[in-house]
Design an enzyme around this catalytic site. Structure first.
Site, mmCIF file in Angstrom:
data_model
loop_
_atom_site.group_PDB
_atom_site.id
_atom_site.type_symbol
_atom_site.label_atom_id
_atom_site.label_comp_id
_atom_site.label_asym_id
_atom_site.label_seq_id
_atom_site.Cartn_x
_atom_site.Cartn_y
_atom_site.Cartn_z
ATOM 1 N N GLU A 52 84.011 59.214 -36.757
ATOM 2 C CA GLU A 52 82.902 58.687 -37.562
ATOM 3 C C GLU A 52 82.507 57.299 -37.066
ATOM 4 O O GLU A 52 82.466 56.322 -37.832
ATOM 5 C CB GLU A 52 83.254 58.700 -39.059
ATOM 6 N N GLU B 226 85.991 68.081 -39.734
ATOM 7 C CA GLU B 226 86.234 67.772 -41.149
ATOM 8 C C GLU B 226 85.267 68.610 -41.974
ATOM 9 O O GLU B 226 84.047 68.520 -41.779
ATOM 10 C CB GLU B 226 86.027 66.285 -41.452
HETATM 11 O O1 AHR Z 1 88.780 63.200 -45.004
HETATM 12 C C1 AHR Z 1 88.590 61.964 -45.620
HETATM 13 C C2 AHR Z 1 87.669 61.054 -44.839
HETATM 14 O O2 AHR Z 1 86.387 61.593 -44.779
HETATM 15 C C3 AHR Z 1 88.026 60.817 -43.393
HETATM 16 O O3 AHR Z 1 88.966 59.820 -43.227
HETATM 17 C C4 AHR Z 1 86.718 60.394 -42.798
HETATM 18 O O4 AHR Z 1 86.615 60.724 -41.443
HETATM 19 C C5 AHR Z 1 85.690 61.094 -43.668
HETATM 20 O O5 AHR Z 1 84.705 60.232 -44.100
#
Ligand code: AHR
Length: 522
Positions: free
Chosen positions: A194, A316
């Site tokens: 991110e 994710e």
């Molecule tokens: O999964 C939780 C968080 O969500 C992670 O650390 C981040 O990459 C995303 O914003």
């Protein structure tokens, strides 16, 4: 056949349009060409809340039964799940993690504050060795998320050398001094996470340049071949993907994508277990919205990479609800209801359909955080609960490495509430399905009936397949809000499914409302 359409007004404005027709489907066995990468069943373990400490790791001296410090109950459950790949150490945590603090004798490791997640103090007792050894024990590929946001090129380059060099190199010597002679194999390397947000708040052009610089020095040692993954877009940020494709191109093996089933980033996200029918249907629509997002990112990638050599890694995904009342703020501990199981099943079905581009997916997260497989406590000798999401991953295991079979299906649709990305609402099929041919030649077919109140009958014509035997499992419960907890761990668990019949090459199955069925046909 009757063509009766009944419109039912669901509480709070959601409209369900139902027809009394049975669903019909065809699976043509000859049409399969794409393999469902097992990595689509990947997991994600971040230093966040009690995912690592208390979830995966309790340390050798804990009264909680453990194998060299790994929680035994959790380890055994994960071993059964055949986890193909595990991403670590973050998430946002990765861009503040300095790996050298997590090696060597545990008593010498410095403590750190986890600034992203509640300011918790961690003792670094779970570091590179503990993670890579866990992967070896689970038989899964490690996916290391490197620190670009606050680290240096030298730090990441040395980490790769430490893990994968078998030669007479400084980092390999240090690793040997710390008790590990042979290098590990590490395939997947994330260059930042991110980077548009918690990973450095960068613009895509700047990140693309950084990627190019960092990736040069992440070397392939002694037969280890890195698969380098650029930090990709969030949800609908198509510009990010476009700039990375233009400015990085085939210098990356893959680019990530994050997509959460979440109501929004500010204010309440809603309870994991207290929701109404309208919220439930909205959730189904939102999680299926990932398909359009994948198609759009993929199309942008096609312009530069028509042969689809660069993978899109949804590293994710999952539901994000309010933290459970009474838990530590910033630890993202949430319950997991039957609704979450549907999000898992539907999302995995989407990934199967796009296996030509989607090379990996990592649900967030493995234990105690967001849409987890497992919930644990540390009371006494510890308790563990397998979530409905765990059971979906278990029932879907046969899809790993199977050949995807397109399924032609006609069924009713449900109109559900949308959001700012689907202003006119969404229309979703009441039956969500996926089929594949397993490596042993048998078929695996998943059938999810999204409707909260209508059973669905489906007939599936298996073209070109001489079916002899059918078995199945079903995951369901009285209410979509039902969940497992430490006092009632088996409210939702897979049961034998007996309502599928085979006649000639046609399967007829009655899929009860709000249920997920997986069939195996031999
Ligand atoms: O999964 C939780 C968080 O969500 C992670 O650390 C981040 O990459 C995303 O914003």
């Amino acid at each position: 056949m009757r063509k009766v359409f009944i419109t039912i007004a669901i509480m709070l404005g959601c409209t369900l349009t139902m027809s009394a027709e049975d669903a019909k489907a065809t699976i043509d066995i000859k049409q399969g060409s794409q393999k469902i990468h097992k990595e689509i069943y990947g997991q994600f373990a971040e230093h966040l809340g009690s995912c690592i400490y208390g979830g995966l790791w309790v340390g050798e001296n804990s009264v909680i039964p453990n194998i060299n410090g790994y929680r035994k109950d959790v380890f055994d459950a994960l071993k059964n799940l055949q986890v193909p790949v595990l991403r670590w150490p973050g998430g946002c945590f990765a861009d503040e993690y300095h790996w050298m603090d997590g090696i060597g004798p545990k008593e010498n490791r410095p403590k750190m504050q986890n600034n992203n997640w509640g300011g918790t103090i961690e003792d670094n007792s779970f570091g590179t060795h503990e993670f890579l050894n866990l992967c070896e024990m689970l038989g899964c590929e490690p996916y290391i998320s490197g620190n670009v946001g606050s680290g240096t090129v030298e730090e990441l380059a040395k980490w790769v050398e430490y893990m994968t060099s078998d030669g007479d190199t400084p980092m390999a010597k240090l690793r040997r001094k710390n008790g590990r002679d042979k290098a590990w194999k590490v395939k997947f390397l994330g260059v930042g996470n991110e980077s548009w947000g918690c990973g450095g708040n960068m613009r895509p052009e700047y990140y693309a340049d950084l990627y190019r610089r960092y990736s040069v020095y992440c070397r392939n040692y002694d037969g280890n071949k890195l698969y380098k993954i650029a930090s990709g877009a969030s949800d609908y940020d198509y510009t990010w993907t476009k700039v990375l494709m233009n400015n990085i191109g085939n210098r990356m093996d893959g680019v990530s994508l994050h997509y959460y089933t979440v109501t929004g980033w500010s204010g309440s996200k809603g309870s994991a277990t207290k929701f109404n029918d309208d919220d439930y249907y909205w959730t189904m629509g939102k999680c299926l919205g990932i398909e359009d997002v994948i198609i759009k990112h993929s199309k942008l990638m096609d312009a530069k990479d028509p042969q689809k050599k660069i993978g899109l890694l949804v590293d994710e995904w999952g539901t994000w609800w309010d933290e459970e009342p009474g838990t530590i703020a910033g630890h993202l501990y949430q319950q997991n209801a039957l609704r979450d199981a549907f999000v898992a099943a539907l999302s995995l079905n989407v990934f199967h359909r796009h296996t030509d581009r989607v090379r990996m997916a990592n649900i967030a997260q493995i234990v105690n955080v967001l849409q987890s497989m497992i919930l644990t406590d540390q009371k006494g000798t510890g308790h563990m609960v397998l979530t409905p999401t765990y059971h979906v991953f278990d029932m879907y295991k046969g899809f790993q490495e199977a050949t995807y079979l397109p399924m032609d299906i006609t069924c009713d649709s449900i109109a559900v509430r949308g959001d700012q990305h689907a202003k006119d609402g969404r229309k979703i099929p009441v039956l969500n399905t996926s089929a594949a041919k397993q490596t042993d030649g048998s078929l695996i077919i998943s059938l999810s009936n999204i409707s909260l109140d209508k059973d669905q009958t489906i007939s599936i014509d298996l073209k070109g397949f001489a079916a002899k035997n059918i078995t199945g499992r079903i995951l369901t419960s009285k209410n979509a809000t039902d969940y497992n907890d430490f006092e009632h761990p088996d409210v939702i668990k897979p049961m034998e499914f007996k309502k599928a019949k085979l006649k000639k090459n046609i399967i007829t199955a009655e899929i009860p409302a709000k249920s997920i069925v997986v069939l195996n046909v031999k």
